[in-house]
Design an enzyme around this catalytic site. Sequence first.
Site: not given
Length: 414
Positions: A384, A210, A235-236, A141
């Site tokens: 996605r 990560d 938050y995912k 990322f």
Amino acid sequence: MADPTAPVPPDARPGPGVLDARAAALDAADPLRERRAAFVLDDTVYLDGNSLGALPRAVPVRLAEVVAREWGELRIRSWTESGWWTAPERVGDRIAPLVGSGPGRVVVGDSTSVNLFKALVGAVRTVPDDRDEILVDAATFPTDGYIAASAARLTGRTLRPVPAAGIAAAAGPRTAVALVNHVDYRTGTLHDLPGITAAVHAAGAPVVWDLCHSAGALPVELDAHGVDFAVGCTYKYLNGGPGAPAFLALRADRLAAFDSPLPGWNSHADPFAMAAHHTPATGAARGRVGTPDILSLLALDAALDVWDGVDIGAVRTKSLALTDFFLDCVAAELPPGTVESVTPADHARRGSQIALRHPDAATVMDRLIAAGVVGDFRPPDVLRFGFTPLYTSFADTLRAARTLRRVVGETASA
């Protein structure tokens, strides 16, 4: 009688009603199906929980209590009487079993980027100066890459991007630390945490993982594999809400020597002494910096209630079943060659998302969202779809594939 839950053979296209029956049977047999009621959902098929998880019903009630009672009435007393001061470690202990860590080793606060900086620089500070390379997943990322590059400049090291699959072979006597994404955010590829960790350790270096796209979606087992440092957002798949604080996990034997590059008053052994020199706290509190973001932190605490009694192994089983079913539905509903999956078919290499390549992916996703199926687009051509086992159903999955078929057809004829 044929098992309606069984996968469809690769070259077989099921007749009318077969996929509907299979979805119904899978939903009826789903041990997690009752968890769906714990979330605020509507008629939208929400497949973007790998960007922002749905709202758990307990959160608004808890936040109202925090604002009205703890802030509005108790005010400053809530730091002690309501447990605000210890919330970063207390909430960390709730996340710990979801990532295979133990109590007292996970602290919640700051962003993933800030925690990543702490972990990388803290890791480099534990190795000799002649270990002058920071290995980083080349497809990481972007922020991870930016932070790693900054950490390299600040510590006098060189950043060396390497494909995740090649990090084990690349690790050697010059490696100061390796940073790897557990799941690739674009493709959903699950990288070999046990194997890469073991290889980096064999080379004499620590590793930072990560976990943003794996925490809450699959078993991580940090302790079992001796992971030195790990960071992740909440938050995912953990459903902590927009901008929810991230977490930092440290291996037990790393805690006492962790030298944070961001020593703040909250990580001081005696914060209210207001001493001129920093003396690190013990335990996970060493990873704190400044005053915790209490409203977001306590919203996350309430969101984690949905995990009470949940077996992360069952979550993984359903995740794989959902993604398998979606691929079967896409193969059955769309003409061959319409889209291409870039997510590994191999369960051992798949996270909890499916990424499909389409030449007009941006337009397709816009139209999907307008039609009530929410995924997201990643340039240049990736659709996605994130599957969150606690609230995604197999009926949702079939509807998403059928809507995709219609939207792709409309886009082609436009």
